[in-house]
Design a protein around this motif. Structure first.
Motif, PDB file in Angstrom:
ATOM      1  N   UNK A 287      -1.227   3.142  12.090  1.00 50.69           N
ATOM      2  CA  UNK A 287      -0.005   3.332  12.858  1.00 50.69           C
ATOM      3  C   UNK A 287       1.134   2.409  12.419  1.00 50.69           C
ATOM      4  N   UNK A 288       0.850   1.476  11.504  1.00 49.46           N
ATOM      5  CA  UNK A 288       1.882   0.523  11.096  1.00 49.46           C
ATOM      6  C   UNK A 288       3.077   1.180  10.405  1.00 49.46           C
ATOM      7  N   UNK A 289       2.882   2.195   9.541  1.00 49.42           N
ATOM      8  CA  UNK A 289       4.063   2.844   8.949  1.00 49.42           C
ATOM      9  C   UNK A 289       5.011   3.419   9.998  1.00 49.42           C
ATOM     10  N   UNK A 290       4.458   4.019  11.041  1.00 50.41           N
ATOM     11  CA  UNK A 290       5.298   4.550  12.115  1.00 50.41           C
ATOM     12  C   UNK A 290       5.983   3.422  12.874  1.00 50.41           C
ATOM     13  N   UNK A 291       5.288   2.310  13.054  1.00 53.25           N
ATOM     14  CA  UNK A 291       5.876   1.167  13.755  1.00 53.25           C
ATOM     15  C   UNK A 291       7.083   0.623  13.000  1.00 53.25           C
ATOM     16  N   UNK A 292       6.910   0.355  11.701  1.00 53.11           N
ATOM     17  CA  UNK A 292       8.040  -0.134  10.898  1.00 53.11           C
ATOM     18  C   UNK A 292       9.168   0.896  10.864  1.00 53.11           C
TER      19      UNK A 292
ATOM     20  N   UNK B 220       0.826  -1.207   0.000  1.00 54.85           N
ATOM     21  CA  UNK B 220       0.000   0.000   0.000  1.00 54.85           C
ATOM     22  C   UNK B 220       0.864   1.261   0.000  1.00 54.85           C
ATOM     23  N   UNK B 221       0.353   2.316  -0.652  1.00 53.72           N
ATOM     24  CA  UNK B 221       1.019   3.625  -0.634  1.00 53.72           C
ATOM     25  C   UNK B 221       1.034   4.232   0.766  1.00 53.72           C
ATOM     26  N   UNK B 222       0.273   3.638   1.687  1.00 56.48           N
ATOM     27  CA  UNK B 222       0.253   4.138   3.068  1.00 56.48           C
ATOM     28  C   UNK B 222       1.585   3.918   3.772  1.00 56.48           C
TER      29      UNK B 222
ATOM     30  N   UNK C  69       3.619 -10.206   3.195  1.00 59.51           N
ATOM     31  CA  UNK C  69       3.434  -8.761   3.029  1.00 59.51           C
ATOM     32  C   UNK C  69       4.228  -7.926   4.050  1.00 59.51           C
ATOM     33  N   UNK C  70       4.353  -8.362   5.313  1.00 56.22           N
ATOM     34  CA  UNK C  70       5.107  -7.524   6.254  1.00 56.22           C
ATOM     35  C   UNK C  70       6.521  -7.180   5.794  1.00 56.22           C
ATOM     36  N   UNK C  71       7.182  -8.052   5.029  1.00 51.61           N
ATOM     37  CA  UNK C  71       8.564  -7.728   4.648  1.00 51.61           C
ATOM     38  C   UNK C  71       8.603  -6.577   3.635  1.00 51.61           C
ATOM     39  N   UNK C  72       7.609  -6.508   2.739  1.00 54.01           N
ATOM     40  CA  UNK C  72       7.636  -5.392   1.784  1.00 54.01           C
ATOM     41  C   UNK C  72       7.078  -4.119   2.418  1.00 54.01           C
ATOM     42  N   UNK C  73       6.212  -4.256   3.431  1.00 57.60           N
ATOM     43  CA  UNK C  73       5.772  -3.069   4.166  1.00 57.60           C
ATOM     44  C   UNK C  73       6.953  -2.449   4.915  1.00 57.60           C
ATOM     45  N   UNK C  74       7.762  -3.302   5.541  1.00 53.90           N
ATOM     46  CA  UNK C  74       8.950  -2.808   6.252  1.00 53.90           C
ATOM     47  C   UNK C  74       9.924  -2.148   5.286  1.00 53.90           C
TER      48      UNK C  74
END
Length: 277
Positions: free
Chosen positions: A171-176, A76-78, A193-198
């Motif tokens: 809040x996940x972008x701030x967490x990563x 996501x762009x988020x 997905x979590x690895x590409x979000x990070x």
């Protein structure tokens, strides 16, 4: 009012982890796995979210390989980088979070997620290096939650290990972003997905060298044997101690995520629909 039966049936199955991976399986999943294995002749196409997931579906559910397609998920762009201290400030009061710096794991506490070995590797890393990074484990309760939390409570570093069951999506972008390192050593994953979000948040990643994770991570993460606690511990130490290595994986991560967008996924699914119609 009239109803019309669907002309074609397309199912997104992701992969076959619910059948082949070490996991708690509720009765509803046993029923699904049975039906999907022995009564799938009415399905026209199945989407796996990676080549690894596609192969799992073919092998585990005995589908005709011509009916199974690999179409990647997107990020996501988020998800984007936020200054680490600013990100931590946003989260600290809301979630009563530990202070930085910390290593982050995010995902359910299920056997296939391998979180128990994360705790063991973290302890070993601390013993060997004398470093003081903390460990933050974020994720919904699973079938091994109590065992993992008990193990962490008995650790000599228990005061530096924190569990948070829920962090809201916004809040996940701030967490990563606030983490110094993201670790995701799953033993069975159809995509991860979590690895590409990070990566999208500018956080270096350690992940497994099996199932879909090498395919999705490419050369943008440090890959390890998820069953080898010592290797996992060494990877933590190497990444934390080598700032240039972290920078390299951060830059590679930004390049890697360009392969995964929701618009690309939509185009591929549209092509599939046209093909089977």
């Amino acid at each position: 009012m009239t109803t019309e039966t669907a002309k074609k049936i397309v199912v997104t199955a992701h992969g076959a982890a619910d059948k082949i991976a070490p996991n708690f399986t509720p009765p509803s999943l046993y029923i699904f796995n049975f039906i999907f294995t022995y009564f799938h002749f009415f399905v026209d196409a199945v989407i796996g979210v990676s080549e690894s997931g596609r192969k799992e579906i073919i092998d585990a559910y005995h589908f005709d390989q011509k009916k199974v397609y690999a179409i990647y998920n997107g990020v996501s762009d988020a998800f984007y980088p936020i200054d680490k201290q600013k990100a931590h400030t946003l989260l600290k009061e809301k979630y009563a979070m530990i202070d930085r710096p910390y290593i982050l794991y995010a995902g359910r506490l299920e056997p296939r997620k391998n979180v128990g070995r994360v705790v063991k590797a973290y302890e070993l890393m601390r013993q060997k290096t004398g470093r003081n990074e903390k460990l933050l484990i974020v994720g919904g309760p699973g079938s091994v939650s109590n065992d993992i939390k008990k193990r962490a409570k008995e650790s000599q570093y228990t005061n530096d290990i924190q569990f948070i069951d829920l962090v809201y999506f916004q809040d996940m972008p701030a967490l990563y972003s606030s983490a110094d390192l993201f670790i995701f050593p799953s033993v069975s994953e159809s995509f991860g997905i979590p690895i590409i979000e990070a990566m999208a948040c500018g956080t270096p990643v350690i992940t497994s060298n099996i199932t879909s994770l090498p395919e999705v991570a490419g050369d943008a993460a440090l890959l390890i044997d998820p069953y080898d606690v010592r290797a996992l511990s060494n990877a933590l130490a190497i990444m934390l101690e080598n700032q240039n290595l972290r920078k390299k994986y951060i830059q590679k991560g930004f390049e890697n995520i360009k392969r995964f967008t929701w618009p690309k996924m939509a185009v591929e699914i549209k092509k599939l629909y046209k093909k089977i119609l």
